[in-house]
Each structure stands twice: as C-alpha cells, then as structure tokens.
Design a protein around this motif. Structure first.
Motif, PDB file in Angstrom:
ATOM      1  N   GLU A  61      32.050  32.738  35.131  1.00  0.00           N
ATOM      2  CA  GLU A  61      33.127  32.430  34.193  1.00  0.00           C
ATOM      3  C   GLU A  61      34.052  33.630  33.996  1.00  0.00           C
ATOM      4  O   GLU A  61      35.265  33.475  33.880  1.00  0.00           O
ATOM      5  CB  GLU A  61      32.530  32.003  32.848  1.00  0.00           C
ATOM      6  N   ALA A  62      33.497  34.824  33.967  1.00  0.00           N
ATOM      7  CA  ALA A  62      34.288  36.034  33.722  1.00  0.00           C
ATOM      8  C   ALA A  62      34.995  36.551  34.968  1.00  0.00           C
ATOM      9  O   ALA A  62      35.946  37.328  34.862  1.00  0.00           O
ATOM     10  CB  ALA A  62      33.383  37.122  33.155  1.00  0.00           C
ATOM     11  N   PHE A  63      34.573  36.131  36.150  1.00  0.00           N
ATOM     12  CA  PHE A  63      35.065  36.734  37.383  1.00  0.00           C
ATOM     13  C   PHE A  63      36.571  36.619  37.579  1.00  0.00           C
ATOM     14  O   PHE A  63      37.233  37.585  37.944  1.00  0.00           O
ATOM     15  CB  PHE A  63      34.341  36.171  38.608  1.00  0.00           C
ATOM     16  N   ALA A  64      37.143  35.450  37.351  1.00  0.00           N
ATOM     17  CA  ALA A  64      38.574  35.254  37.615  1.00  0.00           C
ATOM     18  C   ALA A  64      39.420  36.268  36.848  1.00  0.00           C
ATOM     19  O   ALA A  64      40.285  36.937  37.423  1.00  0.00           O
ATOM     20  CB  ALA A  64      38.988  33.828  37.279  1.00  0.00           C
ATOM     21  N   GLY A  65      39.199  36.393  35.570  1.00  0.00           N
ATOM     22  CA  GLY A  65      39.958  37.357  34.767  1.00  0.00           C
ATOM     23  C   GLY A  65      39.644  38.797  35.140  1.00  0.00           C
ATOM     24  O   GLY A  65      40.536  39.639  35.247  1.00  0.00           O
ATOM     25  N   TRP A  66      38.374  39.079  35.343  1.00  0.00           N
ATOM     26  CA  TRP A  66      37.957  40.447  35.672  1.00  0.00           C
ATOM     27  C   TRP A  66      38.537  40.877  37.012  1.00  0.00           C
ATOM     28  O   TRP A  66      38.991  42.016  37.158  1.00  0.00           O
ATOM     29  CB  TRP A  66      36.429  40.518  35.728  1.00  0.00           C
ATOM     30  N   SER A  67      38.586  39.985  37.993  1.00  0.00           N
ATOM     31  CA  SER A  67      39.051  40.361  39.336  1.00  0.00           C
ATOM     32  C   SER A  67      40.544  40.672  39.354  1.00  0.00           C
ATOM     33  O   SER A  67      41.011  41.332  40.274  1.00  0.00           O
ATOM     34  CB  SER A  67      38.718  39.260  40.349  1.00  0.00           C
ATOM     35  N   ARG A  68      41.290  40.248  38.362  1.00  0.00           N
ATOM     36  CA  ARG A  68      42.716  40.559  38.269  1.00  0.00           C
ATOM     37  C   ARG A  68      42.990  41.801  37.432  1.00  0.00           C
ATOM     38  O   ARG A  68      44.119  42.204  37.263  1.00  0.00           O
ATOM     39  CB  ARG A  68      43.474  39.367  37.690  1.00  0.00           C
ATOM     40  N   THR A  69      41.939  42.422  36.900  1.00  0.00           N
ATOM     41  CA  THR A  69      42.093  43.610  36.055  1.00  0.00           C
ATOM     42  C   THR A  69      42.402  44.825  36.912  1.00  0.00           C
ATOM     43  O   THR A  69      41.730  45.089  37.909  1.00  0.00           O
ATOM     44  CB  THR A  69      40.804  43.862  35.243  1.00  0.00           C
ATOM     45  N   LYS A  70      43.429  45.568  36.518  1.00  0.00           N
ATOM     46  CA  LYS A  70      43.794  46.783  37.247  1.00  0.00           C
ATOM     47  C   LYS A  70      42.768  47.877  36.966  1.00  0.00           C
ATOM     48  O   LYS A  70      42.206  47.929  35.871  1.00  0.00           O
ATOM     49  CB  LYS A  70      45.184  47.234  36.834  1.00  0.00           C
ATOM     50  N   PRO A  71      42.516  48.751  37.926  1.00  0.00           N
ATOM     51  CA  PRO A  71      41.513  49.804  37.760  1.00  0.00           C
ATOM     52  C   PRO A  71      41.755  50.717  36.546  1.00  0.00           C
ATOM     53  O   PRO A  71      40.825  51.219  35.956  1.00  0.00           O
ATOM     54  CB  PRO A  71      41.591  50.601  39.051  1.00  0.00           C
TER      55      PRO A  71
END
Length: 72
Positions: A61-71
């Motif tokens: 569930e968290a992956f989609a948002g997390w994967s778009r997070t900038k470093p």
C-alpha cells in the motif's frame, strides 16, 4: 543476556513496525547469537503469519507513494 545492541534501552527494539505502528510480536522473541562466540547478543521479534501478511500488505500500500519520493 549479555553483549551490546540488544535493544534493552529501546522498548521499540523488540517490537514490529507494521502499517506505521509498533506492535508486539504474536510469537514472542528469539535469541540472536554471535556465530563467532556463540554469545547471545540480543532478541528479535518473531511475527505470526498474520503479522507477516499485514506487514506485506502495508508495504504494498505504501510503495506507490514512497517510490515517487525524492531522495532529499
């Protein structure tokens, strides 16, 4: 129990982090052993099957948002 890094000073060290919350493990804990000395160096939480599935579902569930997070 002896050694360092056993989490004795951190109550969260022996719990599971599932879906943004710290949770007590359903199956208690198991000893972490240093293979070189056979000294018990800590305890690790042992999750139930239901807790493993809940953790995997929360991660999906968290992956989609997390994967778009900038470093940064």
């Amino acid at each position: 129990m002896t050694g360092t890094g056993n989490g004795a000073g951190c109550p969260r060290a022996r719990r599971l982090f599932i879906g943004g919350e710290w949770t007590e493990p359903d199956h208690g804990h198991y000893e972490v052993v240093n293979p070189a000395t056979e000294e018990v160096v800590g305890l690790a939480p042992e999750a139930s099957g239901a807790q493993v599935h809940a953790a995997a579902a929360a991660a999906r569930e968290a992956f989609a948002g997390w994967s778009r997070t900038k470093p940064e």
